[in-house]
Design a protein around this motif. Sequence first.
Motif, PDB file in Angstrom:
ATOM      1  N   ARG A 155       0.839  -1.083   0.116  1.00  0.00           N
ATOM      2  CA  ARG A 155       0.016  -0.051   0.065  1.00  0.00           C
ATOM      3  C   ARG A 155       0.928   1.151  -0.114  1.00  0.00           C
ATOM      4  N   MET A 156       0.603   1.975  -0.980  1.00  0.00           N
ATOM      5  CA  MET A 156       1.694   3.315  -1.039  1.00  0.00           C
ATOM      6  C   MET A 156       1.159   4.048   0.116  1.00  0.00           C
ATOM      7  N   THR A 157       2.332   5.101   0.469  1.00  0.00           N
ATOM      8  CA  THR A 157       2.045   6.039   1.479  1.00  0.00           C
ATOM      9  C   THR A 157       1.557   7.274   0.938  1.00  0.00           C
ATOM     10  N   ALA A 158       1.155   8.176   1.760  1.00  0.00           N
ATOM     11  CA  ALA A 158       0.162   9.443   1.235  1.00  0.00           C
ATOM     12  C   ALA A 158       1.799  10.402   0.380  1.00  0.00           C
ATOM     13  N   ALA A 159       3.099  10.060   1.054  1.00  0.00           N
ATOM     14  CA  ALA A 159       4.086  11.071   0.256  1.00  0.00           C
ATOM     15  C   ALA A 159       4.398  10.196  -0.949  1.00  0.00           C
ATOM     16  N   TYR A 210      -9.699  -2.017   2.343  1.00  0.00           N
ATOM     17  CA  TYR A 210     -10.287  -1.256   3.510  1.00  0.00           C
ATOM     18  C   TYR A 210      -9.221  -0.549   4.509  1.00  0.00           C
ATOM     19  N   GLY A 211      -7.892  -1.036   4.142  1.00  0.00           N
ATOM     20  CA  GLY A 211      -6.769  -0.447   4.774  1.00  0.00           C
ATOM     21  C   GLY A 211      -6.661   0.951   4.130  1.00  0.00           C
ATOM     22  N   ILE A 212      -7.409   1.190   3.064  1.00  0.00           N
ATOM     23  CA  ILE A 212      -7.248   2.537   2.724  1.00  0.00           C
ATOM     24  C   ILE A 212      -8.654   3.473   3.290  1.00  0.00           C
TER      25      ILE A 212
END
Length: 370
Positions: A90-94, A119-121
């Motif tokens: 899962r990519m980070t926001a940055a 749903y981890g997002i």
Amino acid sequence: MILRIVPGGDADTEAPAQGRLLRREEVLGWLREEDQGRLELLWQAADAVRRTHVGDAVHLRGLIEISNYCVRQCGYCGLRAGRRELERYRMTAAEILACAHQARLFGYGTVVLQSGEDYGITPGWLADVIRHIKTETGLAVTLSLGERPDGELANWREAGADRYLLRFETSDPELYRLIHPSLPGRPSDRVAMLARLRNLGYEVGSGVMVGIPGQGWDSLAGDLESFRALDLDMIGVGPYISHPATPLGSGDWRRPLPVDAQVPNTELMVYKTVALTRLLCPEANIPSTTALATINRESGRELGLMRGANVVMPNLTPLGYREKYEIYPGKACINETAEACQMCLRQRIEAIGRHVGSGPGGRRRGGAGW
Ligand code: SAM
Ligand code: SF4
């Protein structure tokens, strides 16, 4: 003048090839057409309608594959929850923001955030990411995150998301139930969700795979009619590509059809479907898909653009994640950097006498070329 084209007959120069003139039997005739000369008329008609309604610009949407986690068990897709051996990310926001800035530098008008149904997002986290993209880059934001609850969709729309992509995959209810099982207590109805997305103010995109095992001719003709009935803003059609680690790919799940009744998952079938989509839905944004480029790496993208399409989605996903977003094997552009992808696509677009579009490239109603 645009030809009105009749499968298996003579070209009739009297009436324009507007989608509303194509009846079910005409659509079926074109889907089964094999004559090269007749097909050339179909390509020309689709190209002329594309030029009149959406112009020569090809819009670039930067694709960011933000997560490969998924709770679903779609029978066709390599990201399905049952694929335990696939390493998940899962990519980070940055990381997502860095890709969006890159998109702006490359001159793209839109970023597409795509993932499995993950749903981890979480709703608040993604709303923040969307707000940052909007304020820092001003780009249009398209989401493609599966069947999320209405409250979350409303939240993301409020945060600034502009569009949502959700393919209904096939309009054949029996085939859909086979290949796209519902989650316990949550029947899957993607067509109903498209209407809710529209009510929330999203531009709405959908589409299907061509040549799904068990897909008959009538079912594909029904898909094309649904595109028109749903008045979609964006329509993606690509070949079904078999993934051996899925139940459809291995043959464990199947709806056997006689050989002649099965739609083939060939390049030619995709071109016919793209061209008919353009005739039926003249104003829609239609991508020349990565799946098409995968089955013809040399010229699939260009041929899609020359037969009705007007959008391409260059990949911005960081290289380390690309091969983990393995929806089907052998995906095109998996080892190219984002820079290489955009250079390559620009050259391909210019080589066929088109130009890269500027701005967000949303749907414009009314039919004037632009
Ligand atoms: N999870 C979201 C969803 O299902 O809408 C977005 C990601 S999903 C990987 C995006 C699309 O990939 C699907 O709508 C489906 O049409 C396509 N896809 C999945 N498996 C495929 C396959 N084996 N061949 C061709 N396309 C495939
Ligand atoms: Fe998940 Fe979408 Fe793949 Fe279905 S198609 S398994 S929802 S990523």
